[in-house]
Design a protein around this motif. Structure first.
Motif, PDB file in Angstrom:
ATOM      1  N   MET A   1      -6.684   2.108   6.237  1.00 18.94           N
ATOM      2  CA  MET A   1      -5.770   1.507   5.298  1.00 18.94           C
ATOM      3  C   MET A   1      -4.513   1.075   6.024  1.00 18.94           C
ATOM      4  O   MET A   1      -4.043   1.760   6.911  1.00 18.94           O
ATOM      5  N   THR A   2      -3.968  -0.054   5.616  1.00 21.04           N
ATOM      6  CA  THR A   2      -2.731  -0.571   6.179  1.00 21.04           C
ATOM      7  C   THR A   2      -1.712  -0.700   5.068  1.00 21.04           C
ATOM      8  O   THR A   2      -2.012  -1.222   4.007  1.00 21.04           O
TER       9      THR A   2
ATOM     10  N   ILE B   1     -10.857  -2.850  -0.541  1.00 16.08           N
ATOM     11  CA  ILE B   1     -11.820  -3.087   0.535  1.00 16.08           C
ATOM     12  C   ILE B   1     -12.937  -3.994   0.035  1.00 16.08           C
ATOM     13  O   ILE B   1     -13.404  -4.879   0.742  1.00 16.08           O
TER      14      ILE B   1
ATOM     15  N   ALA C   1      -7.734  -1.656   1.252  1.00 18.26           N
ATOM     16  CA  ALA C   1      -7.654  -2.275   2.566  1.00 18.26           C
ATOM     17  C   ALA C   1      -6.180  -2.368   2.968  1.00 18.26           C
ATOM     18  O   ALA C   1      -5.825  -2.180   4.131  1.00 18.26           O
ATOM     19  N   GLU C   2      -5.316  -2.659   1.977  1.00 15.23           N
ATOM     20  CA  GLU C   2      -3.869  -2.762   2.187  1.00 15.23           C
ATOM     21  C   GLU C   2      -3.158  -2.303   0.932  1.00 15.23           C
ATOM     22  O   GLU C   2      -3.669  -2.482  -0.174  1.00 15.23           O
TER      23      GLU C   2
END
Length: 76
Positions: free
Chosen positions: A1-2, A31, A55-56
């Motif tokens: 994860m960002t 994601i 994902a972010e």
């Protein structure tokens, strides 16, 4: 994860929480594709589960405590 620190497209007052309709301060890019928007309250509430599927995460909750420019200055 960002976690996105400097978002390319800041959230606006038109962005609403998918859970309650309040102003969104978090954008979660999944994601699997797509995104979810959350107010600060629901972002905190669902954070553990969101981290598993994100994902972010664009977190702008710091805007809630930021002091606007010129605030606290006396008029002369």
């Amino acid at each position: 994860m960002t976690t996105v620190l400097t978002p390319a497209s800041p959230l606006t007052a038109a962005d609403r929480c998918d859970r309650c309709g309040a102003q969104a301060y978090l954008r979660v890019v999944l994601i699997s594709g797509g995104e979810l928007l959350f107010c600060a309250h629901h972002g905190r509430k669902f954070e553990p589960e969101l981290k598993k599927i994100a994902a972010e995460i664009q977190d702008e909750t710091d805007r809630l405590t930021a002091v606007p420019a010129g605030a606290g200055e006396e008029d002369h």
